[in-house]
Design a protein around this motif. Structure first.
Motif, short mmCIF file in Angstrom:
data_model
loop_
_atom_site.label_atom_id
_atom_site.label_comp_id
_atom_site.label_asym_id
_atom_site.label_seq_id
_atom_site.Cartn_x
_atom_site.Cartn_y
_atom_site.Cartn_z
N CYS A 325 3.58 2.00 0.55
CA CYS A 325 2.73 1.65 -0.59
C CYS A 325 3.51 1.89 -1.87
O CYS A 325 4.28 2.85 -1.97
CB CYS A 325 1.47 2.51 -0.54
SG CYS A 325 0.38 2.39 -1.98
N ILE A 326 3.33 1.00 -2.87
CA ILE A 326 3.86 1.26 -4.22
C ILE A 326 2.87 2.20 -4.90
O ILE A 326 1.73 1.84 -5.16
CB ILE A 326 4.01 -0.04 -5.02
CG1 ILE A 326 4.93 -1.02 -4.30
CG2 ILE A 326 4.57 0.26 -6.41
CD1 ILE A 326 5.09 -2.37 -5.00
N ALA A 327 3.32 3.42 -5.15
CA ALA A 327 2.42 4.50 -5.60
C ALA A 327 1.63 4.11 -6.84
O ALA A 327 2.20 3.73 -7.86
CB ALA A 327 3.24 5.76 -5.87
N GLY A 328 0.31 4.20 -6.72
CA GLY A 328 -0.57 3.96 -7.86
C GLY A 328 -0.74 2.52 -8.27
O GLY A 328 -1.45 2.23 -9.22
N VAL A 329 -0.09 1.59 -7.54
CA VAL A 329 -0.11 0.20 -7.97
C VAL A 329 -0.67 -0.73 -6.89
O VAL A 329 -1.69 -1.38 -7.09
CB VAL A 329 1.30 -0.27 -8.38
CG1 VAL A 329 1.27 -1.74 -8.82
CG2 VAL A 329 1.85 0.59 -9.51
N PHE A 330 0.00 -0.78 -5.72
CA PHE A 330 -0.39 -1.80 -4.73
C PHE A 330 0.00 -1.33 -3.33
O PHE A 330 1.05 -0.71 -3.15
CB PHE A 330 0.31 -3.12 -5.06
CG PHE A 330 -0.46 -4.34 -4.64
CD1 PHE A 330 -1.83 -4.41 -4.73
CD2 PHE A 330 0.21 -5.46 -4.15
CE1 PHE A 330 -2.53 -5.55 -4.37
CE2 PHE A 330 -0.47 -6.60 -3.78
CZ PHE A 330 -1.85 -6.65 -3.89
N SER A 335 0.50 -1.16 6.38
CA SER A 335 0.04 0.23 6.50
C SER A 335 -1.43 0.42 6.20
O SER A 335 -1.96 1.52 6.34
CB SER A 335 0.85 1.12 5.56
OG SER A 335 0.65 0.71 4.21
N GLY A 336 -2.10 -0.64 5.78
CA GLY A 336 -3.48 -0.51 5.35
C GLY A 336 -4.49 -0.54 6.48
O GLY A 336 -4.15 -0.65 7.66
N VAL A 337 -5.75 -0.46 6.09
CA VAL A 337 -6.87 -0.44 7.04
C VAL A 337 -7.18 -1.86 7.49
O VAL A 337 -7.29 -2.78 6.67
CB VAL A 337 -8.10 0.20 6.38
CG1 VAL A 337 -9.31 0.09 7.29
CG2 VAL A 337 -7.82 1.66 6.03
N THR A 338 -7.32 -2.04 8.81
CA THR A 338 -7.73 -3.31 9.40
C THR A 338 -8.96 -3.09 10.27
O THR A 338 -9.41 -1.95 10.44
CB THR A 338 -6.60 -3.92 10.25
OG1 THR A 338 -6.41 -3.10 11.42
CG2 THR A 338 -5.29 -3.99 9.47
N GLU A 339 -9.47 -4.19 10.83
CA GLU A 339 -10.67 -4.05 11.67
C GLU A 339 -10.39 -3.24 12.94
O GLU A 339 -11.31 -2.77 13.60
CB GLU A 339 -11.22 -5.43 12.04
CG GLU A 339 -10.33 -6.30 12.90
CD GLU A 339 -9.28 -7.05 12.12
OE1 GLU A 339 -8.51 -7.80 12.75
OE2 GLU A 339 -9.22 -6.89 10.88
#
Length: 822
Positions: A325-330, A335-339
């Motif tokens: 993750c780009i800290a504090g931005v995007f 690495s994010g949440v998926t179903e």
């Protein structure tokens, strides 16, 4: 920034009218720029009722339609033609009565009494998508449980109505970027006005750790860019839709619900101003989060599936193998949440505002998180926000908290200590704030008094108030809550007047502004910053002369404007999208460029020159349609009239102007006016014409736009300082006409100019009243019909004098243009 009134009332026990609260918010520095109504179901299900299908039979003239009779609860039976395959007698359904409005996306239509294939229909039995509760359209929505027939559908579906305040937040007010932040400001106002109202912060006392089965360790390599990092894991969650109350909160402020975990992080951000980020814990390699920078030009794929080359100063949230993750931005794409996510790692951090701002600008990524981080969040709220989010996740998504809160806080960010003197503040503000009022405001703003002697105080200011660093900042905060409207002022003005014998530029500005306003034009003011992309597609502008902003707020505001045209087109596009089609604007504005100074610009910084322009634009009808006026489209000549009137009002001598057709890619066609300084030297005053279709397409404008750009700096220097009265002649005007056969390349301006050179004393006006072209006239020939107005200010003209003048004119036209009388 949008603030929901219903949401705000979760933390403040208030019940002010919308108008009253908007005034209070504006008075304390949170200016309300707009107010809109929100309904959790579009239209609020007005005129929708719960009904009973009494009978259902096939339509005699259509195989797929049914004729029903429906009880709407008022003792009558209504016929409704229905096309749903599942409609049947005995069902409890939702009916849109005659007069109801059905919304489908951005479109809507009204329910009317109608005949469908010869049968009367008085309403609609609705499917899910027609009610607004889902996307199902295969059949009507059937209510299984028992409910009173005739009751309002809005009550059954619990439609929520809310008022949304659009607040124009100034960049220094990082503390007010949330509902609790606004509530905190309002509390200070109420306490200062003897109303004991406190902010009800969500309670997290019941937070507890269920087990320590999934610990993710944290390491901060770059402690300058990351001042505090807090994390926790939650395991065995279920990803699903959020409950209605949470979806409605987000929808009310313009956010689209995604899933329960992402929605909760967005909810916390807008509730208390603390951005959170949820990672899929199973994708964190090495069970470790490392906050660090990566090598220059390291590739990283972000959530929008774009690969970005990282700068060596971009702070990253990494695992042991790669960036996540780009800290504090995007966030990152993987690495994010998926179903499929079952376990999450929840981040709550405080990042250096300067680091986040530079990264956001470098990658042109402006997110809700970066908006807050780059202004400065509250470093002391990270743990509280994490507990609040974890409790909501357990409530909504299930699971258990499977690690302790790991809080890495290398160097505590201290409160700001500020000595102030109340008497000095009162002198600065021009008011007399009494000590009890001062103490009430300070307490409401959550500042602590750590020392006090007479009028001297030492205040401890919490770190979330990044804008309060000095005594004058305290003074500003005091006045904001005390009320600018409570500052008394004198109605006596003391001044010295001095006469300066030079053109009054402000008077010229006001004169032309009044002239254009009187002719139906509206003044506009656009941002002086623009984006360089506008200029790159047009050869008329030299992109090398653009003045770039070193640290732009966004890619859309990265250069100083070189012309007023793009701001004008943005304003036109903005209005057209809101169904305002007949637009007549003008704007006075400053433009700047890097160029050699031609004497018409002001050198503001070495190598950068600015000047003033006046833009005049028209599109749509000249006048709004009415019973008498069916509407006439604005055109080139109506714009030319405005330009000519403007120059004439300023005393510009038209006989000294040289006109030529425009030859740039801004206009499909047009003219420019210039002043001739010498044989080969001209100073351009005005460019005007019909804007090119290609240019208009960039702004999604489909109607013709006529635009004029006047070099206001030069025009002011050439204008006459005052208008002079000329007594009208007592003797009559004589009018004579000539019909001339001319070559097609001869224009009216040349004919008019020659006429005034030939007869300087008696000729007052030349007018072209007819143009005729036909093959019978000869190849490349046309006919002009001209009228000449003659007048002597001392006596009445006789036929002999008139004939003499007309003969001189005919001879001149014959000699210069080979004209023939018709």
């Amino acid at each position: 920034m949008k603030i929901s009134y219903n949401w705000l009332k979760n933390y403040l026990n208030i019940d002010y009218s919308v108008d009253k609260l908007s005034v209070i918010l504006t008075d304390i520095g949170l200016e309300v720029e707009g107010i809109e109504q929100f309904e959790s179901i579009p239209g609020g299900l007005n005129n929708f009722v719960i009904a009973k299908v009494l009978t259902c039979k096939p339509h005699p003239n259509a195989d797929k339609l049914s004729i029903t009779t429906v009880d709407l609860g008022d003792g009558k039976e209504y016929p409704i033609v229905c096309g749903a395959p599942n409609v049947a007698a005995g069902q409890t359904v939702v009916v849109a009565k005659v007069g109801a409005k059905i919304y489908k996306g951005e479109e809507s239509f009204d329910i009317k009494k109608a005949k469908i294939r010869g049968e009367v229909s008085e309403g609609m039995i609705c499917a899910e998508d027609e009610i607004g509760i889902g996307n199902q359209h295969e059949g009507i929505f059937v209510i299984e449980n028992s409910i009173e027939i005739g009751s309002k559908a809005a009550d059954y579906f619990k439609v929520e109505n809310d008022t949304i305040f659009e607040i124009g937040l100034t960049p220094n007010r990082a503390d007010a970027t949330s509902h609790l932040g606004v509530a905190r400001d309002l509390m200070a106002y109420f306490n200062a006005n003897n109303q004991n109202i406190a902010v009800d912060w969500p309670n997290v006392d019941n937070f507890k750790i269920d087990n320590e089965n999934n610990i993710i360790n944290i390491e901060i390599d770059n402690k300058e860019a990351c001042k505090r990092y807090t994390g926790i894991t939650i395991s065995n969650i279920e990803i699903k839709e959020s409950p209605d109350w949470l979806q409605n909160r987000l929808k009310s402020i313009g956010l689209k619900p995604i899933n329960n975990i992402v929605d909760i992080t967005n909810f916390i951000l807008h509730e208390m101003g603390q951005p959170l980020h949820a990672f899929d814990a199973d994708k964190i390699e090495g069970k470790k989060v490392i906050v660090k920078t990566l090598a220059q030009d390291s590739p990283f794929i972000t959530l929008d599936e774009q690969e970005r080359k990282l700068h060596s100063d971009d702070l990253m949230i990494c695992n042991t193998k790669a960036g996540m993750c780009i800290a504090g931005v995007f966030g990152g794409a993987t690495s994010g949440v998926t179903e499929k996510t079952k376990n999450i790692f929840l981040e709550s951090a405080y990042f250096n505002p300067v680091s986040v701002r530079k990264t956001s600008k470098r990658h042109a990524l402006q997110t809700d998180a970066s908006f807050r981080f780059e202004r400065g969040t509250d470093p002391n709220i990270t743990v509280y926000a994490l507990k609040r989010a974890a409790m909501l996740i357990k409530e909504i998504a299930g699971g258990e908290i499977s690690s302790p809160i790991i809080d890495i806080y290398p160097k505590e960010i201290k409160h700001t200590i500020i000595p102030v003197n109340l008497s000095r503040i009162n002198r600065l503000l021009g008011v007399d704030i009494e000590e009890y009022k001062f103490l009430a405001i300070v307490k409401g703003l959550e500042m602590k008094i750590i020392e006090h002697e007479d009028d001297d105080f030492v205040l401890s200011v919490p770190p979330y108030r990044v804008d309060v660093q000095r005594e004058v900042d305290i003074a500003e905060d005091l006045l904001r809550i005390y009320g600018y409207n409570n500052v008394e002022y004198s109605e006596t003005v003391k001044s010295a007047l001095a006469y300066v014998n030079k053109p009054d530029k402000e008077k010229m500005h006001n004169t032309i502004a009044d002239l254009l306003s009187a002719r139906g034009f509206n003044e506009m003011m656009n941002n002086s910053l623009s984006k360089d992309e506008f200029y790159k597609e047009l050869k008329h502008y030299n992109i090398d002369s653009l003045v770039h902003i070193e640290n732009p707020l966004s890619a859309d505001l990265n250069v100083f404007r070189q012309s007023l045209i793009f701001g004008t087109l943005q304003s036109i596009a903005h209005n057209i999208k809101r169904s305002n089609y007949n637009l007549h604007f003008y704007e006075f504005g400053t433009v700047a460029s890097k160029k050699q100074n031609d004497g018409t610009s002001k050198d503001i910084i070495k190598g950068i020159f600015e000047s003033q322009q006046l833009a005049i634009t028209s599109t749509g009808n000249q006048f709004d349609e009415s019973w008498k006026n069916k509407g006439t489209n604005t055109d080139f000549y109506s714009l030319k009239a405005q330009v000519d009137n403007t120059l004439e009002r300023l005393g510009i001598d038209f006989n000294k102007l040289v006109s030529a057709e425009t030859t740039n890619d801004i206009f499909d066609y047009g003219l420019n006016y210039s002043l001739q300084n010498s044989k080969d030297n001209f100073t351009e005053l005005v460019n005007f014409g019909k804007l090119s279709t290609k240019l208009l397409k960039q702004f999604e404008i489909e109607q013709d736009v006529y635009y004029a750009e006047l070099n206001w700096t030069i025009i002011q220097s050439k204008a006459s300082s005052s208008a002079k009265y000329k007594e009208p002649s007592k003797f009559p005007v004589v009018k004579r006409d000539l019909a001339l056969l001319l070559d097609k390349n001869v224009d009216f301006k040349s004919l008019r100019s020659l006429a005034f050179k030939t007869e300087k004393k008696l000729l007052t006006k030349v007018n072209l009243f007819d143009v005729f072209e036909d093959a019978k006239l000869g190849e490349n020939k046309k006919s002009y019909a001209l009228s000449f107005h003659l007048q002597d200010k001392d006596k009445t003209l006789n036929d002999k004098q008139i004939d003499k003048v007309m003969n001189k004119l005919i001879q001149a036209y014959t000699r210069e243009f080979s004209a023939q009388l018709r």
